[in-house]
Design a protein around this motif. Structure first.
Motif, PDB file in Angstrom:
ATOM      1  N   PHE A  66       0.879  -1.162   0.000  1.00 59.15           N
ATOM      2  CA  PHE A  66       0.000   0.000   0.000  1.00 59.15           C
ATOM      3  C   PHE A  66       0.921   1.217   0.000  1.00 59.15           C
ATOM      4  O   PHE A  66       1.911   1.234   0.736  1.00 59.15           O
ATOM      5  CB  PHE A  66      -0.868   0.083   1.262  1.00 59.15           C
ATOM      6  CG  PHE A  66      -2.068  -0.825   1.270  1.00 59.15           C
ATOM      7  CD1 PHE A  66      -2.392  -1.648   0.213  1.00 59.15           C
ATOM      8  CD2 PHE A  66      -2.888  -0.837   2.374  1.00 59.15           C
ATOM      9  CE1 PHE A  66      -3.496  -2.480   0.253  1.00 59.15           C
ATOM     10  CE2 PHE A  66      -4.000  -1.659   2.428  1.00 59.15           C
ATOM     11  CZ  PHE A  66      -4.305  -2.476   1.362  1.00 59.15           C
ATOM     12  N   VAL A  67       0.577   2.204  -0.787  1.00 57.63           N
ATOM     13  CA  VAL A  67       1.282   3.479  -0.757  1.00 57.63           C
ATOM     14  C   VAL A  67       0.231   4.523  -0.396  1.00 57.63           C
ATOM     15  O   VAL A  67      -0.754   4.689  -1.109  1.00 57.63           O
ATOM     16  CB  VAL A  67       1.962   3.813  -2.101  1.00 57.63           C
ATOM     17  CG1 VAL A  67       2.787   5.089  -1.974  1.00 57.63           C
ATOM     18  CG2 VAL A  67       2.837   2.663  -2.574  1.00 57.63           C
ATOM     19  N   VAL A  68       0.424   5.175   0.736  1.00 56.88           N
ATOM     20  CA  VAL A  68      -0.543   6.139   1.259  1.00 56.88           C
ATOM     21  C   VAL A  68       0.134   7.508   1.291  1.00 56.88           C
ATOM     22  O   VAL A  68       1.290   7.617   1.707  1.00 56.88           O
ATOM     23  CB  VAL A  68      -1.008   5.753   2.682  1.00 56.88           C
ATOM     24  CG1 VAL A  68      -2.053   6.724   3.198  1.00 56.88           C
ATOM     25  CG2 VAL A  68      -1.529   4.324   2.707  1.00 56.88           C
ATOM     26  N   MET A  69      -0.596   8.528   0.855  1.00 60.73           N
ATOM     27  CA  MET A  69      -0.027   9.875   0.822  1.00 60.73           C
ATOM     28  C   MET A  69      -1.112  10.921   0.980  1.00 60.73           C
ATOM     29  O   MET A  69      -2.295  10.612   0.844  1.00 60.73           O
ATOM     30  CB  MET A  69       0.724  10.098  -0.485  1.00 60.73           C
ATOM     31  CG  MET A  69      -0.197  10.079  -1.682  1.00 60.73           C
ATOM     32  SD  MET A  69       0.612   9.663  -3.217  1.00 60.73           S
ATOM     33  CE  MET A  69       1.049   7.972  -2.974  1.00 60.73           C
ATOM     34  N   THR A  70      -0.687  12.148   1.240  1.00 55.70           N
ATOM     35  CA  THR A  70      -1.622  13.250   1.422  1.00 55.70           C
ATOM     36  C   THR A  70      -1.457  14.263   0.304  1.00 55.70           C
ATOM     37  O   THR A  70      -0.339  14.615  -0.064  1.00 55.70           O
ATOM     38  CB  THR A  70      -1.352  13.954   2.775  1.00 55.70           C
ATOM     39  OG1 THR A  70      -1.499  12.991   3.823  1.00 55.70           O
ATOM     40  CG2 THR A  70      -2.323  15.097   3.006  1.00 55.70           C
ATOM     41  N   ILE A 116      -1.559  -0.995  -4.139  1.00 52.44           N
ATOM     42  CA  ILE A 116      -2.761  -0.165  -4.036  1.00 52.44           C
ATOM     43  C   ILE A 116      -2.338   1.197  -3.501  1.00 52.44           C
ATOM     44  O   ILE A 116      -1.638   1.288  -2.498  1.00 52.44           O
ATOM     45  CB  ILE A 116      -3.828  -0.812  -3.143  1.00 52.44           C
ATOM     46  CG1 ILE A 116      -4.276  -2.137  -3.766  1.00 52.44           C
ATOM     47  CG2 ILE A 116      -5.017   0.131  -2.959  1.00 52.44           C
ATOM     48  CD1 ILE A 116      -5.281  -2.915  -2.960  1.00 52.44           C
ATOM     49  N   VAL A 117      -2.767   2.236  -4.210  1.00 48.89           N
ATOM     50  CA  VAL A 117      -2.367   3.608  -3.905  1.00 48.89           C
ATOM     51  C   VAL A 117      -3.558   4.361  -3.321  1.00 48.89           C
ATOM     52  O   VAL A 117      -4.656   4.320  -3.881  1.00 48.89           O
ATOM     53  CB  VAL A 117      -1.881   4.320  -5.193  1.00 48.89           C
ATOM     54  CG1 VAL A 117      -1.416   5.730  -4.881  1.00 48.89           C
ATOM     55  CG2 VAL A 117      -0.782   3.517  -5.877  1.00 48.89           C
ATOM     56  N   HIS A 118      -3.321   5.051  -2.203  1.00 54.05           N
ATOM     57  CA  HIS A 118      -4.335   5.894  -1.567  1.00 54.05           C
ATOM     58  C   HIS A 118      -3.805   7.317  -1.540  1.00 54.05           C
ATOM     59  O   HIS A 118      -2.796   7.591  -0.883  1.00 54.05           O
ATOM     60  CB  HIS A 118      -4.604   5.445  -0.124  1.00 54.05           C
ATOM     61  CG  HIS A 118      -5.112   4.054  -0.010  1.00 54.05           C
ATOM     62  ND1 HIS A 118      -6.446   3.752  -0.082  1.00 54.05           N
ATOM     63  CD2 HIS A 118      -4.456   2.878   0.169  1.00 54.05           C
ATOM     64  CE1 HIS A 118      -6.601   2.450   0.061  1.00 54.05           C
ATOM     65  NE2 HIS A 118      -5.403   1.894   0.209  1.00 54.05           N
ATOM     66  N   ILE A 119      -4.472   8.223  -2.255  1.00 56.46           N
ATOM     67  CA  ILE A 119      -4.107   9.640  -2.249  1.00 56.46           C
ATOM     68  C   ILE A 119      -5.266  10.358  -1.562  1.00 56.46           C
ATOM     69  O   ILE A 119      -6.376  10.391  -2.102  1.00 56.46           O
ATOM     70  CB  ILE A 119      -3.913  10.179  -3.675  1.00 56.46           C
ATOM     71  CG1 ILE A 119      -3.012   9.249  -4.484  1.00 56.46           C
ATOM     72  CG2 ILE A 119      -3.359  11.603  -3.643  1.00 56.46           C
ATOM     73  CD1 ILE A 119      -3.107   9.428  -5.979  1.00 56.46           C
ATOM     74  N   MET A 120      -5.010  10.915  -0.390  1.00 53.80           N
ATOM     75  CA  MET A 120      -6.102  11.424   0.438  1.00 53.80           C
ATOM     76  C   MET A 120      -5.868  12.871   0.868  1.00 53.80           C
ATOM     77  O   MET A 120      -4.730  13.271   1.090  1.00 53.80           O
ATOM     78  CB  MET A 120      -6.234  10.552   1.682  1.00 53.80           C
ATOM     79  CG  MET A 120      -6.330   9.074   1.385  1.00 53.80           C
ATOM     80  SD  MET A 120      -6.099   8.050   2.844  1.00 53.80           S
ATOM     81  CE  MET A 120      -7.779   7.973   3.395  1.00 53.80           C
ATOM     82  N   MET A 121      -6.967  13.587   1.016  1.00 51.15           N
ATOM     83  CA  MET A 121      -6.918  14.911   1.629  1.00 51.15           C
ATOM     84  C   MET A 121      -6.664  14.699   3.125  1.00 51.15           C
ATOM     85  O   MET A 121      -6.955  13.629   3.669  1.00 51.15           O
ATOM     86  CB  MET A 121      -8.245  15.643   1.423  1.00 51.15           C
ATOM     87  CG  MET A 121      -8.553  15.958  -0.028  1.00 51.15           C
ATOM     88  SD  MET A 121      -7.811  17.494  -0.564  1.00 51.15           S
ATOM     89  CE  MET A 121      -8.799  18.667   0.340  1.00 51.15           C
ATOM     90  N   PRO A 122      -6.141  15.703   3.828  1.00 51.83           N
ATOM     91  CA  PRO A 122      -5.809  15.536   5.252  1.00 51.83           C
ATOM     92  C   PRO A 122      -6.990  15.074   6.107  1.00 51.83           C
ATOM     93  O   PRO A 122      -6.825  14.206   6.974  1.00 51.83           O
ATOM     94  CB  PRO A 122      -5.334  16.924   5.680  1.00 51.83           C
ATOM     95  CG  PRO A 122      -4.818  17.541   4.433  1.00 51.83           C
ATOM     96  CD  PRO A 122      -5.697  17.014   3.327  1.00 51.83           C
ATOM     97  N   ARG A 123      -8.172  15.600   5.878  1.00 51.62           N
ATOM     98  CA  ARG A 123      -9.332  15.214   6.691  1.00 51.62           C
ATOM     99  C   ARG A 123      -9.677  13.737   6.510  1.00 51.62           C
ATOM    100  O   ARG A 123      -9.910  13.018   7.483  1.00 51.62           O
ATOM    101  CB  ARG A 123     -10.543  16.077   6.329  1.00 51.62           C
ATOM    102  CG  ARG A 123     -11.770  15.724   7.169  1.00 51.62           C
ATOM    103  CD  ARG A 123     -12.966  16.528   6.780  1.00 51.62           C
ATOM    104  NE  ARG A 123     -12.753  17.921   7.157  1.00 51.62           N
ATOM    105  CZ  ARG A 123     -13.631  18.868   6.951  1.00 51.62           C
ATOM    106  NH1 ARG A 123     -14.770  18.601   6.354  1.00 51.62           N
ATOM    107  NH2 ARG A 123     -13.383  20.105   7.329  1.00 51.62           N
TER     108      ARG A 123
END
Length: 153
Positions: A66-70, A116-123
């Motif tokens: 998993f690659v998670v980022m903001t 699996i890549v998750h690109i998320m806003m801070p909230r």
């Protein structure tokens, strides 16, 4: 109860000859790792924040990494997603199997199969707290250049 089921069903869902989860020594993991690092590099190029690389192969059958980022705005989240798609397509000749959330831009998910890549806003990142949910996964340090720029190599 046997009156309800009239077909022959397998007694196990996973073959005993092949494991569903790759071992750390599995050579196929190297390709997954290369893909995950390419994703992190593309995200870094677009100034994604708090990039986290998790090796989940030992704790989940969903993916190897998993690659998670903001992203700090909807525009930036979409730009990060585009940059990842462009880099992975150009360098590794891969396209995501599925992409979700690009229209809304608050959480984009890109499924490359083993990554699996998750690109998320801070909230969203704070609310869903994937880091805590996958806390038992191995956290990997992003490789950096020798010049101290902090950008993955």
């Amino acid at each position: 109860m046997s009156d309800y089921f009239q077909g022959e069903f397998p007694t196990q869902s996973v073959s005993l000859s092949k494991t569903a989860i790759a071992s750390p020594q599995d050579p196929s993991d190297e390709g997954s790792r290369k893909l995950a690092i390419a994703v992190a590099e593309a995200a870094s190029d677009r100034k994604a924040g708090d990039i986290l690389l998790l090796r989940v192969a030992d704790v989940s059958y969903l993916a190897d990494y998993f690659v998670v980022m903001t992203g700090y705005s909807r525009v930036q989240v979409r730009a990060i997603a585009e940059a990842i798609e462009d880099k992975v397509s150009t360098e590794l000749q891969r396209n995501p199997l599925r992409t979700a959330g690009k229209t809304e831009g608050s959480w984009v998910l890109q499924d490359y199969g083993e990554v699996i890549v998750h690109i998320m806003m801070p909230r969203e990142r704070e609310f869903y707290n994937l880091e805590a949910f996958w806390s038992h996964a191995e956290r990997l340090e992003l490789p950096t250049t020798d010049d101290g720029g902090g950008k993955p190599k």
